[in-house]
Design an enzyme around this catalytic site. Sequence first.
Site, mmCIF file in Angstrom:
data_model
loop_
_atom_site.group_PDB
_atom_site.id
_atom_site.type_symbol
_atom_site.label_atom_id
_atom_site.label_comp_id
_atom_site.label_asym_id
_atom_site.label_seq_id
_atom_site.Cartn_x
_atom_site.Cartn_y
_atom_site.Cartn_z
ATOM 1 N N GLY A 113 0.897 -1.202 0.130
ATOM 2 C CA GLY A 113 0.010 0.111 -0.115
ATOM 3 C C GLY A 113 0.803 1.158 -0.026
ATOM 4 N N CYS A 114 0.238 2.203 -0.465
ATOM 5 C CA CYS A 114 1.299 3.615 -0.558
ATOM 6 C C CYS A 114 1.464 4.120 0.951
ATOM 7 C CB CYS A 114 0.561 4.731 -1.213
ATOM 8 S SG CYS A 114 -1.297 4.740 -0.448
#
Length: 307
Positions: A113-114
């Site tokens: 995920g970012c």
Amino acid sequence: MSKTVFIDGAVGTTGLEIAERLSGRAEFTILSLDEARRKDDAARKEALNAADFVILCLPDDAARAAVAMIDNPQVRVIDASSAHRVADGWTFGFPELIGAELVARATRVSNPGCYPTGFLALVAPLVRAGLLPADWPYTVNAVSGYSGGGKALIERFETDGDIAFRAYGLTLDHKHLPEMQIHAGLVHAPVFAPSVVPAHRGMVVEVPLPLAAIEGAADVAALRAALTEFYAGSPIVTVHEGPESELLLRRSGAPTDRLELYVFGSPEGTQARLIALLDNLGKGASGAAVQSLNLMAGLPETTGLRL
């Protein structure tokens, strides 16, 4: 010989940016479906099983369904959703943390995920080295451009010019928490405070550390030195020495696949701020997927990246 790539979810933000990074590259041929066939499960299944590499840019449930459609054992998959980030049989697609050779050999890779990319880049090496304890209740304060929220959030920010700041994840059960905890080797899930500002792209992820209260924590210089050594030679991750007086997230920020790390400390050394700057659509999504694809295809990992 060119390898075929099918991007399932190619018209979304992540899929479009992956396609841009692969555009014009002789190493890959993109398999595509027209508008009508994109929603035809039979056509999708055919493409999913015909490609050398599949990149899933779908919601979690749809990503799981797509994986279930694949019955060709030769197909290798990169999933940009959060569906498989802590799942058995999947390799976490963060080469700097787990080793490029593991990603290169993998048949199933889950894109980080970012927000976790920033958090894990800062915390995981330090916990692994014993410079920060695994049982501390860490907090993560983060702000992102609105492009990470998908089409609905993009439209909301671009049509409502009055939004200055959006805090969310207020139920404290954000889907990023499992990968943050597990891949950092933590006893407790961190307290995660994500937010969005009116910039299209870009992200700041911060982990504040009250060092004087953390038993066994190393000092600021040791934390910075450890991160510098851990990422030495990385063409993507840079640990900065400072002394910056401010860090900016610009509305006009250009796309980048870099990851910038900082360690700031108070004059007396009792407090520290670990900060990561990245593009939520770059190293936080599409750039990371292309980096893994390069490795899996036996290519230099930075080929086609925006560095």
